[in-house]
Design a protein around this motif. Structure first.
Motif, PDB file in Angstrom:
ATOM      1  N   GLN A   1       3.734  23.432   0.842  1.00  0.00           N
ATOM      2  CA  GLN A   1       3.986  22.031   0.501  1.00  0.00           C
ATOM      3  C   GLN A   1       2.724  21.190   0.464  1.00  0.00           C
ATOM      4  O   GLN A   1       2.675  20.178  -0.242  1.00  0.00           O
ATOM      5  CB  GLN A   1       4.985  21.442   1.503  1.00  0.00           C
ATOM      6  CG  GLN A   1       6.394  21.993   1.332  1.00  0.00           C
ATOM      7  CD  GLN A   1       7.320  21.583   2.452  1.00  0.00           C
ATOM      8  OE1 GLN A   1       6.923  21.496   3.617  1.00  0.00           O
ATOM      9  NE2 GLN A   1       8.586  21.325   2.111  1.00  0.00           N
ATOM     10  N   ILE A   2       1.706  21.576   1.216  1.00  0.00           N
ATOM     11  CA  ILE A   2       0.466  20.790   1.223  1.00  0.00           C
ATOM     12  C   ILE A   2      -0.706  21.589   0.661  1.00  0.00           C
ATOM     13  O   ILE A   2      -1.867  21.263   0.914  1.00  0.00           O
ATOM     14  CB  ILE A   2       0.134  20.264   2.639  1.00  0.00           C
ATOM     15  CG1 ILE A   2      -0.110  21.415   3.618  1.00  0.00           C
ATOM     16  CG2 ILE A   2       1.236  19.349   3.150  1.00  0.00           C
ATOM     17  CD1 ILE A   2      -0.646  20.936   4.976  1.00  0.00           C
ATOM     18  N   GLU A   3      -0.397  22.594  -0.145  1.00  0.00           N
ATOM     19  CA  GLU A   3      -1.437  23.476  -0.700  1.00  0.00           C
ATOM     20  C   GLU A   3      -2.503  22.710  -1.459  1.00  0.00           C
ATOM     21  O   GLU A   3      -3.702  23.040  -1.403  1.00  0.00           O
ATOM     22  CB  GLU A   3      -0.786  24.515  -1.614  1.00  0.00           C
ATOM     23  CG  GLU A   3      -1.776  25.505  -2.225  1.00  0.00           C
ATOM     24  CD  GLU A   3      -1.089  26.545  -3.095  1.00  0.00           C
ATOM     25  OE1 GLU A   3      -1.783  27.439  -3.593  1.00  0.00           O
ATOM     26  OE2 GLU A   3       0.151  26.454  -3.279  1.00  0.00           O
ATOM     27  N   ASP A   4      -2.107  21.676  -2.193  1.00  0.00           N
ATOM     28  CA  ASP A   4      -3.060  20.948  -3.035  1.00  0.00           C
ATOM     29  C   ASP A   4      -3.745  19.797  -2.305  1.00  0.00           C
ATOM     30  O   ASP A   4      -4.560  19.085  -2.908  1.00  0.00           O
ATOM     31  CB  ASP A   4      -2.349  20.411  -4.276  1.00  0.00           C
ATOM     32  CG  ASP A   4      -1.827  21.516  -5.174  1.00  0.00           C
ATOM     33  OD1 ASP A   4      -2.441  22.598  -5.181  1.00  0.00           O
ATOM     34  OD2 ASP A   4      -0.805  21.304  -5.844  1.00  0.00           O
ATOM     35  N   ILE A   5      -3.417  19.604  -1.049  1.00  0.00           N
ATOM     36  CA  ILE A   5      -4.020  18.504  -0.282  1.00  0.00           C
ATOM     37  C   ILE A   5      -5.402  18.925   0.211  1.00  0.00           C
ATOM     38  O   ILE A   5      -5.556  19.992   0.806  1.00  0.00           O
ATOM     39  CB  ILE A   5      -3.125  18.136   0.927  1.00  0.00           C
ATOM     40  CG1 ILE A   5      -1.727  17.740   0.446  1.00  0.00           C
ATOM     41  CG2 ILE A   5      -3.766  17.011   1.738  1.00  0.00           C
ATOM     42  CD1 ILE A   5      -1.691  16.563  -0.494  1.00  0.00           C
ATOM     43  N   PRO A   6      -6.438  18.103  -0.034  1.00  0.00           N
ATOM     44  CA  PRO A   6      -7.789  18.470   0.415  1.00  0.00           C
ATOM     45  C   PRO A   6      -7.878  18.541   1.934  1.00  0.00           C
ATOM     46  O   PRO A   6      -7.098  17.900   2.644  1.00  0.00           O
ATOM     47  CB  PRO A   6      -8.666  17.348  -0.153  1.00  0.00           C
ATOM     48  CG  PRO A   6      -7.734  16.210  -0.401  1.00  0.00           C
ATOM     49  CD  PRO A   6      -6.413  16.813  -0.757  1.00  0.00           C
ATOM     50  N   ASP A   7      -8.839  19.305   2.423  1.00  0.00           N
ATOM     51  CA  ASP A   7      -8.973  19.531   3.856  1.00  0.00           C
ATOM     52  C   ASP A   7      -9.077  18.231   4.646  1.00  0.00           C
ATOM     53  O   ASP A   7      -8.537  18.121   5.750  1.00  0.00           O
ATOM     54  CB  ASP A   7     -10.217  20.394   4.135  1.00  0.00           C
ATOM     55  CG  ASP A   7     -10.058  21.806   3.602  1.00  0.00           C
ATOM     56  OD1 ASP A   7      -8.924  22.195   3.259  1.00  0.00           O
ATOM     57  OD2 ASP A   7     -11.081  22.530   3.517  1.00  0.00           O
TER      58      ASP A   7
ATOM     59  N   ARG B   1      -5.600  16.677   5.585  1.00  0.00           N
ATOM     60  CA  ARG B   1      -4.571  17.524   6.203  1.00  0.00           C
ATOM     61  C   ARG B   1      -4.441  17.236   7.700  1.00  0.00           C
ATOM     62  O   ARG B   1      -4.218  18.128   8.518  1.00  0.00           O
ATOM     63  CB  ARG B   1      -4.903  18.995   5.954  1.00  0.00           C
ATOM     64  CG  ARG B   1      -4.873  19.358   4.466  1.00  0.00           C
ATOM     65  CD  ARG B   1      -5.535  20.703   4.191  1.00  0.00           C
ATOM     66  NE  ARG B   1      -4.752  21.820   4.678  1.00  0.00           N
ATOM     67  CZ  ARG B   1      -3.910  22.535   3.933  1.00  0.00           C
ATOM     68  NH1 ARG B   1      -3.727  22.233   2.647  1.00  0.00           N
ATOM     69  NH2 ARG B   1      -3.248  23.557   4.448  1.00  0.00           N
TER      70      ARG B   1
ATOM     71  N   ARG C   1      -5.594  26.247   6.244  1.00  0.00           N
ATOM     72  CA  ARG C   1      -4.949  26.867   5.083  1.00  0.00           C
ATOM     73  C   ARG C   1      -4.422  28.275   5.344  1.00  0.00           C
ATOM     74  O   ARG C   1      -3.588  28.774   4.594  1.00  0.00           O
ATOM     75  CB  ARG C   1      -5.933  26.899   3.908  1.00  0.00           C
ATOM     76  CG  ARG C   1      -6.323  25.497   3.471  1.00  0.00           C
ATOM     77  CD  ARG C   1      -7.222  25.489   2.258  1.00  0.00           C
ATOM     78  NE  ARG C   1      -7.509  24.099   1.880  1.00  0.00           N
ATOM     79  CZ  ARG C   1      -6.723  23.359   1.117  1.00  0.00           C
ATOM     80  NH1 ARG C   1      -5.610  23.873   0.633  1.00  0.00           N
ATOM     81  NH2 ARG C   1      -7.043  22.111   0.836  1.00  0.00           N
TER      82      ARG C   1
END
Length: 224
Positions: free
Chosen positions: A110-116, A119, A157
């Motif tokens: 669900q948060i794969e595309d969220i930058p580090d 997060r 990740r």
């Protein structure tokens, strides 16, 4: 004084006993910790919509059934970019209660595309102490004490670490044990996930430890 912990997890008793021994000193011997599980009490249905509601619901139920002071807690992971989810649904985020691998996989997807840098989140625990009416003498009123403990950090990740449970393998707390970094070959020297910490290291900074520790003054007052 008998203090009932609203849990069927005996490991939680060990953690609470350690906190009481550290903070109460000799007075810790005056507290007899008993789990709801050892008394064969049923788990109440958690119908609350917040950690506080569920913690109080469980503590009130045990106090009413036993006539003794009761401690309960409710906790979960809050991810900022997800609007504070999974929250109270943390243990059953993927559908089945306590399916850690599925919960972690769904959250990471669900948060794969969220930058580090975005997060961020925290583990939160709300702990409640409920003292039933009449416990301190005939006519004494019931009382409730609620405390909150947070363990802020970031969701990484890829899972790493063999300790802990739940989301521990994908969460790196901001607070880190001194002199201990990751042994993972791909992340050597980096901050530890909760699952890479020893139980002692994690307990020293954990959200549950902070919340229970904050209840100690209220427990100490009962002993007096």
């Amino acid at each position: 004084m008998k203090l009932i912990v609203a849990t069927h997890n005996e490991g939680k008793l060990v953690e609470i006993r350690r906190i009481l021994e550290e903070d109460l000193g000799e007075d810790a011997a005056k507290v007899e910790l008993v789990s709801a599980g050892s008394l064969k009490l049923p788990d109440p249905v958690e119908t609350g919509t917040t950690f506080q509601e569920n913690a109080l619901l469980k503590a009130r139920d045990v106090a009413a059934r036993t006539g003794c002071p009761a401690i309960a807690d409710d906790s979960g992971l809050i991810v900022d970019v997800m609007g504070n989810a999974p929250g109270i649904l943390s243990a059953r985020w993927a559908g089945a209660h306590g399916h850690d691998l599925a919960n972690n996989a769904l959250l990471l997807a669900q948060i794969e595309d969220i930058p580090d840098s975005k997060r961020t989140g925290k583990f939160r625990c709300v702990a409640a102490l409920v003292v039933p009416a009449g416990f301190l003498g005939e006519g004494s009123p019931a009382s409730e004490t609620v405390e909150i403990g947070d363990m802020p950090g970031v969701v990484i990740r890829k899972a790493r670490g063999e300790h802990g449970f739940g989301y521990d393998p994908i969460f790196v707390p901001d607070e880190q044990p001194e002199g201990h970094t990751s042994d993972d070959p791909d992340h050597f020297g980096e901050p530890l996930t909760s699952a890479e910490m020893t139980p002692k290291e994690k307990n020293a900074i954990s959200h549950r430890g902070k919340a229970i520790k904050a209840l100690v003054p209220a427990i100490e007052a009962l002993l007096k």
